[in-house]
Design a protein around this motif. Structure first.
Motif, mmCIF file in Angstrom:
data_model
loop_
_atom_site.group_PDB
_atom_site.id
_atom_site.type_symbol
_atom_site.label_atom_id
_atom_site.label_comp_id
_atom_site.label_asym_id
_atom_site.label_seq_id
_atom_site.Cartn_x
_atom_site.Cartn_y
_atom_site.Cartn_z
ATOM 1 N N UNK A 1 0.857 -1.165 0.000
ATOM 2 C CA UNK A 1 0.000 0.000 0.000
ATOM 3 C C UNK A 1 0.902 1.225 0.000
ATOM 4 N N UNK A 2 0.612 2.186 -0.901
ATOM 5 C CA UNK A 2 1.371 3.434 -0.954
ATOM 6 C C UNK A 2 0.376 4.592 -0.972
ATOM 7 N N UNK A 3 0.512 5.504 -0.018
ATOM 8 C CA UNK A 3 -0.363 6.672 0.069
ATOM 9 C C UNK A 3 0.470 7.927 -0.167
ATOM 10 N N UNK A 4 0.037 8.743 -1.134
ATOM 11 C CA UNK A 4 0.674 10.031 -1.421
ATOM 12 C C UNK A 4 -0.273 11.137 -0.995
ATOM 13 N N UNK A 22 3.371 7.591 2.615
ATOM 14 C CA UNK A 22 3.289 6.574 3.667
ATOM 15 C C UNK A 22 3.126 5.227 2.966
ATOM 16 N N UNK A 23 4.004 4.279 3.306
ATOM 17 C CA UNK A 23 3.973 2.976 2.641
ATOM 18 C C UNK A 23 4.108 1.852 3.679
ATOM 19 N N UNK A 91 6.926 -0.122 8.058
ATOM 20 C CA UNK A 91 6.346 1.176 7.693
ATOM 21 C C UNK A 91 7.440 2.097 7.171
ATOM 22 N N UNK A 92 7.114 2.790 6.085
ATOM 23 C CA UNK A 92 8.013 3.800 5.519
ATOM 24 C C UNK A 92 7.231 5.097 5.392
#
Length: 181
Positions: A1-4, A22-23, A91-92
């Motif tokens: 999952x990648x949130x921009x 947030x990934x 988490x990144x």
């Protein structure tokens, strides 16, 4: 999952609110199956046969069935038990700040095993120890491994290792900065 972050503000507000990423990654699954085993061997023993001759019973091998092969109890079965469940969350979080058309700074924070969950990587699978039969009056016996209370070894099913592989380890945090130009 990648949130921009979807917005594109300008000025100081843009510098503060734009460029976040947030990934998270997560692994959640049942534990692997394992079987109960025995250790030790049925030793050779002397016995008196039907015509009262002293005989030696030997060659029973290093397993419960005497063949030197599998050391599982057939009554218990194969893969009857399970390791505890695996739970691993990484988490990144990063923020990119644009200084001009050619230069931007990226600040990165990463966490591996964020929840610091102990993922079991090894369990003691010895359920019984074979011993005895050292004289004419003694027979081989199976001793239940219950952590030294009456047995000789650690308790069956005891965790012997956790978070000690390339995939599973204790919580780790990592910070980085990257300059793009």
């Amino acid at each position: 999952l990648v949130l921009h972050t979807p917005w594109r503000h300008k000025g100081f507000t843009g510098w503060l609110l734009n460029g976040y990423l947030v990934a998270p990654t997560a692994e959640l699954r049942d534990g692997l199956p394992y079987s109960m085993h025995t250790n030790g061997a049925i030793p050779s023993t002397k016995y008196i046969d039907t015509v009262l001759r002293l005989r030696t019973l030997s060659g029973l091998g290093a397993s419960i069935n005497g063949s030197g092969g599998d050391n599982r109890l057939p009554q218990v079965g194969r893969n009857t038990y399970r390791y505890p469940a695996i739970c691993n969350t990484d988490l990144r979080v990063s923020k990119r700040t644009h200084f001009n058309d050619r230069v931007e700074l990226e600040i990165i924070a990463e966490s591996f095993n964020l929840l610091n969950h102990t993922n079991v990587t090894s369990i003691d699978t010895t359920g019984y120890s074979i011993s005895g039969a050292t004289s004419l009056d003694s027979l081989p016996k199976l001793t239940w491994q219950n952590g030294g209370k009456t047995g000789t070894g650690p308790e069956f099913g005891t965790v012997t290792n956790g978070n000690n592989t390339n995939l599973y380890h204790d919580r780790q945090l990592q910070l980085a900065a990257r300059l793009h130009f």
